[in-house]
Scaffold this active site. Structure first.
Site, PDB file in Angstrom:
ATOM      1  N   CYS A   1      38.324  43.931  31.888  1.00 35.37           N
ATOM      2  CA  CYS A   1      39.510  43.929  31.108  1.00 35.37           C
ATOM      3  C   CYS A   1      39.213  43.606  29.628  1.00 35.37           C
ATOM      4  O   CYS A   1      38.578  42.588  29.278  1.00 35.37           O
ATOM      5  CB  CYS A   1      40.188  42.861  31.595  1.00 35.37           C
ATOM      6  SG  CYS A   1      41.919  42.658  30.971  1.00 35.37           S
TER       7      CYS A   1
ATOM      8  N   HIS B   1      21.094  33.226  41.188  1.00 31.73           N
ATOM      9  CA  HIS B   1      22.201  33.132  41.829  1.00 31.73           C
ATOM     10  C   HIS B   1      22.829  34.181  42.612  1.00 31.73           C
ATOM     11  O   HIS B   1      23.935  34.019  43.209  1.00 31.73           O
ATOM     12  CB  HIS B   1      23.370  32.463  40.769  1.00 31.73           C
ATOM     13  CG  HIS B   1      23.819  33.534  39.992  1.00 31.73           C
ATOM     14  ND1 HIS B   1      25.070  34.403  39.957  1.00 31.73           N
ATOM     15  CD2 HIS B   1      23.247  34.434  38.914  1.00 31.73           C
ATOM     16  CE1 HIS B   1      25.175  35.325  38.993  1.00 31.73           C
ATOM     17  NE2 HIS B   1      24.142  35.328  38.420  1.00 31.73           N
TER      18      HIS B   1
ATOM     19  N   THR C   1      11.040  24.211  27.229  1.00 29.92           N
ATOM     20  CA  THR C   1      10.740  23.126  28.309  1.00 29.92           C
ATOM     21  C   THR C   1      11.585  23.727  29.731  1.00 29.92           C
ATOM     22  O   THR C   1      12.725  24.220  29.532  1.00 29.92           O
ATOM     23  CB  THR C   1      11.370  21.851  27.999  1.00 29.92           C
ATOM     24  OG1 THR C   1      10.886  21.501  26.643  1.00 29.92           O
ATOM     25  CG2 THR C   1      11.202  21.096  29.063  1.00 29.92           C
TER      26      THR C   1
ATOM     27  N   SER D   1      17.578  37.452  39.577  1.00 30.09           N
ATOM     28  CA  SER D   1      18.208  36.323  39.174  1.00 30.09           C
ATOM     29  C   SER D   1      18.582  35.360  40.434  1.00 30.09           C
ATOM     30  O   SER D   1      18.834  36.069  41.593  1.00 30.09           O
ATOM     31  CB  SER D   1      19.679  36.895  38.746  1.00 30.09           C
ATOM     32  OG  SER D   1      20.410  35.909  38.497  1.00 30.09           O
TER      33      SER D   1
HETATM   34  N1  PLP Z   1      21.897  42.891  36.560  1.00 33.69           N
HETATM   35  C1  PLP Z   1      22.524  43.171  37.636  1.00 33.69           C
HETATM   36  C2  PLP Z   1      22.553  44.392  38.292  1.00 33.69           C
HETATM   37  C3  PLP Z   1      23.538  42.274  37.736  1.00 33.69           C
HETATM   38  O1  PLP Z   1      24.411  42.517  39.069  1.00 33.69           O
HETATM   39  C4  PLP Z   1      23.650  41.100  37.243  1.00 33.69           C
HETATM   40  C5  PLP Z   1      24.810  40.161  37.378  1.00 33.69           C
HETATM   41  O2  PLP Z   1      25.730  40.192  37.582  1.00 33.69           O
HETATM   42  C6  PLP Z   1      22.786  40.943  36.137  1.00 33.69           C
HETATM   43  C7  PLP Z   1      22.080  41.608  35.902  1.00 33.69           C
HETATM   44  C8  PLP Z   1      22.853  39.773  35.178  1.00 33.69           C
HETATM   45  O3  PLP Z   1      22.382  38.374  35.820  1.00 33.69           O
HETATM   46  P1  PLP Z   1      22.650  37.073  35.463  1.00 33.69           P
HETATM   47  O4  PLP Z   1      24.150  36.850  35.917  1.00 33.69           O
HETATM   48  O5  PLP Z   1      21.815  35.998  36.173  1.00 33.69           O
HETATM   49  O6  PLP Z   1      22.425  36.817  33.938  1.00 33.69           O
END
Ligand code: PLP
Length: 393
Positions: free
Chosen positions: A325, A201, A237, A199
């Site tokens: 939570c 971010h 797209t 991912s």
């Molecule tokens: N897998 C793990 C181990 C993660 O830490 C996260 C996000 O916290 C994700 C999957 C999900 O990724 P995304 O936030 O890009 O959907």
């Protein structure tokens, strides 16, 4: 007030270089990457360059990278894709009890559709034993999915050993590498996995974009139906600017991987050592050695993690608990309970995750403010009795 961000496992800031790589694709290079004219072809070139950059981070072929909307979609695509492509009358998945909810809840949704799932447990260190994976296999197992680095503890699973077992039995093996990509070297040939999620971010790229590595010739049912984008694997797209940003983030991470991992591990170790020695009734959760260099997870007995997060936030420090939570009640983290922590200790735990902008001064600041914050919260707790100081000799 000083601001310290120690929550890089939740998300990272966009790197300046990444923003600069994306800006043209949000402005003048606005083309649709499927258009055959030159405006479209320049967008296509941006996407394909990013594919090569992501492939290089993983030691994969360009064609083995599919862009998605993030880690969650990559995990869903891998799991549902493999299970959906299998023609077996009965299907079984092996996963672990400490996966991210993107994997756990996908498996649970499949259970409701009649797929059997085994959730392999972990020991106190938070590690999956590959032999437990082997024992969990049945003639119906169509997929093994075990994460690489855990998001709460940073613990690194023995992926290569699990991959060897999967290969012996010819079972596709997926790993969620969202928390390891960009933090430690990754190579899909060495890991031996057939699918790998990441991912943007989490590695100083933009939110809402990710990638799935799919080993050549692996059959996968698409999640969505539409146009013929991404080799018929993921229609829609392309998010050109986001994809270009992911590519730039992957390249940036690769260029600084080894020295940044060493720097972060030193900072993290110093933070951990100093907090453990300054604060009584405090301890490390998970494995001290096999983990990502930026993460430490500590428990502070007699207090709850949530008030601790809020008190630290008031001092300018951002950290997190693993707790969720739900309907007003704070549930202890499934990861911390899976490693055998009693619920009250799991609820007293904090995750500190350092990153590219973290400095020794940040560590000094946290070590300065946290002991007093903990002491204050404990003084409000009816359960806490102050340790009696050792008598002076
Ligand atoms: N897998 C793990 C181990 C993660 O830490 C996260 C996000 O916290 C994700 C999957 C999900 O990724 P995304 O936030 O890009 O959907």
């Amino acid at each position: 007030m000083r601001r310290v961000y120690f929550d890089h496992n939740a998300t990272t800031p966009l790197a300046r270089e990444v923003l600069e790589s994306m800006t043209p694709y949000l402005t003048e290079e606005f083309g649709n990457a499927s258009s055959i004219h030159s405006v479209g072809q320049r967008a296509r070139a941006g996407v394909e360059n990013a594919r090569a950059q992501v492939a290089a981070l993983l030691g994969a072929r360009d064609k083995e990278i599919i862009f998605t909307s993030g880690g969650t979609e990559a995990d869903n695509m891998a799991i549902r894709g493999v299970v959906g492509a299998s023609e077996r009358p009965r299907k079984h998945i092996v996963t672990s009890a400490i996966e991210h909810h993107a994997v756990l809840n996908t498996c649970q949704a499949l259970e409701a559709e009649g797929v059997a799932v085994t959730y392999v447990g972990v020991g106190r260190a938070g590690l999956v034993d590959p032999e437990d994976v082997r024992r969990a296999l049945t003639p119906d197992t169509v997929l093994i999915t075990i994460m690489h680095a855990n998001n709460e503890l940073g613990t690194l699973q023995p992926i290569a050993e699990i991959a060897r077992i999967a290969r012996e039995r010819k079972i596709p093996f997926h790993t969620d590498a969202v928390q390891s990509a960009g933090k430690i070297p990754l190579n899909v040939a060495e890991l031996g996995c057939d699918l790998l999620s990441l991912s943007a971010h989490k590695l100083y790229g933009p939110k809402g974009v990710g990638a799935l590595f799919i080993r050549r010739n692996l059959r996968l049912q698409p999640l969505m139906f539409g146009g013929h984008h991404e080799r018929d694997r993921r229609p829609g797209t392309e998010n050109v600017a986001g994809i270009v940003g992911l590519g730039a983030a992957a390249e940036l991470a690769r260029a600084h991987l080894a020295e940044e991992a060493k720097r972060l591990a030193e900072l993290r170790d110093s933070l951990e050592r100093r907090l453990l020695s300054a604060i009584p009734h405090c301890g490390l959760n998970g494995d001290p050695a096999r983990r990502t260099p930026n993460t430490t997870n500590l428990h502070f007995d007699f207090i709850e993690g949530e008030p601790l997060v809020i008190a630290l936030d008031l001092k300018g420090v951002a950290v997190s608990t693993g707790a969720a939570c739900s309907s007003g009640a704070v549930e202890p983290s499934h990861v911390l309970t899976a490693i055998g922590l009693p619920p009250e200790r799991a609820r007293s735990s904090l995750r500190f995750s350092l990153g590219r902008a973290s400095t020794p001064a940040d560590v000094d600041y946290v070590c300065e403010v946290l002991p007093a914050v903990v002491e204050h919260l404990r003084s409000l707790s009816p359960l806490y009795t102050k340790p009696i100081p050792a008598p002076a000799r």
